[in-house]
Enzyme design. Sequence first.
Site, short mmCIF file in Angstrom:
data_model
loop_
_atom_site.label_atom_id
_atom_site.label_comp_id
_atom_site.label_asym_id
_atom_site.label_seq_id
_atom_site.Cartn_x
_atom_site.Cartn_y
_atom_site.Cartn_z
N CYS A 1 0.71 -1.16 0.14
CA CYS A 1 -0.01 0.03 0.02
C CYS A 1 0.76 1.20 0.02
O CYS A 1 1.70 0.85 0.85
CB CYS A 1 -0.52 -0.19 1.29
SG CYS A 1 -2.29 1.29 1.50
N HIS B 1 2.49 -7.41 -7.01
CA HIS B 1 1.60 -6.53 -7.45
C HIS B 1 2.89 -5.90 -8.68
O HIS B 1 3.59 -6.03 -8.22
CB HIS B 1 1.19 -5.19 -6.40
CG HIS B 1 0.42 -4.07 -7.48
ND1 HIS B 1 -0.12 -3.32 -6.85
CD2 HIS B 1 0.57 -3.78 -8.53
CE1 HIS B 1 -0.14 -2.64 -7.07
NE2 HIS B 1 -0.41 -2.80 -8.77
N GLY C 1 -3.92 -4.91 -12.57
CA GLY C 1 -4.70 -3.86 -14.30
C GLY C 1 -5.16 -5.56 -14.88
O GLY C 1 -4.85 -5.53 -15.65
N GLY D 1 -8.92 -7.19 -8.40
CA GLY D 1 -9.17 -6.52 -7.28
C GLY D 1 -9.92 -5.86 -7.88
O GLY D 1 -11.04 -5.79 -7.10
N ARG D 2 -9.92 -4.79 -8.07
CA ARG D 2 -10.86 -3.47 -8.61
C ARG D 2 -12.10 -3.78 -9.70
O ARG D 2 -12.87 -3.82 -9.77
CB ARG D 2 -10.36 -2.34 -8.79
CG ARG D 2 -9.40 -1.70 -7.52
CD ARG D 2 -8.52 -0.21 -7.95
NE ARG D 2 -8.13 -0.47 -6.92
CZ ARG D 2 -8.27 0.18 -5.97
NH1 ARG D 2 -9.35 1.44 -5.73
NH2 ARG D 2 -7.82 0.90 -4.50
#
Length: 325
Positions: free
Chosen positions: A83, A154, A196, A216-217
Amino acid sequence: MLDWTDRHYRYFARLISKHAVLYTEMITTGALIHGDRERYLQFNTQESPLALQLGGSHPKELAICAKMAEEMGYDEVNLNVGCPSDRVQNNMIGACLMGHPELVADCIDAMQQAVSIPVTVKHRIGIDDQDSYAELHHFVKTIAATGCSTFIVHARKAILQGLSPKENREIPPLKYDVAYQLKKDFPELEIIINGGIKTINECLEHVNHLDGVMVGREAYQNPWLLNQVDQSLYGAPDSTLSRHQVLEEMIPYIEEELNNGTYLGHITRHILGIFHSMPGGRKFRRYISENAHKPGATIDVLKNAIKLVTQEQAAALEARATNHN
């Protein structure tokens, strides 16, 4: 995923995929030790397999929180070393820890000594000017020496000075090949890729090289992506539930939460994307967004939104049939 992957979203996601491992939002050790741990750690047993993601840099505190996770019934505890927000940097949490691999190793070791469930780590491929492969290799080797065997990578560096957290998710280029190289250099480790990834086909390509994929998103904004996970990635049958059936399954859960004093909008904000790119999806989102926040909002808000989608989809089918004839 702060404020996103809370227990309401995770319950919803589990209805769509029975096998995907779900992760909490990052929770700091301070919040658990000094705050309302019951609120932070609460989950529905149907969410499992479930991992608690922690933020912290003090080995003893992380060990205490890892023990809490195990006692609550979590299946895994994960240390976030990725993060990039200023708030966590100031407390030596998140991506800034990549500059201190020995400290991270001490943290992981303390957590492992405290629990019998897996302890894993999520990290970037570098930070600021500490972004060489040699430095990343040293980081992974140092952590792996503790016995930690799962690394969620990530595949972007984090630029801690000058970029916002949002920019850090978009501006530093994705370098999946770096994660691939880690797997070649550490074949005994479980290397999971993140960053991504938007489609099941992309997931399948990555698992040709690596051990797993974290999404994730995209899984939040387009949750029906999870419907393909069980069959494509786990070799299990597809979920038998349709989008409408998933929402029907959510209704008793939401009603129980409303009876316990939960605000409707805290739950329905997580389901807005279920009809992503489908007829009626926009009306569904708009109706819920305009009505779920109103004082005294009930389950009728969701039921009415579902009716709008049903009407729109029926009209679309009728229009296609007319055009075909």
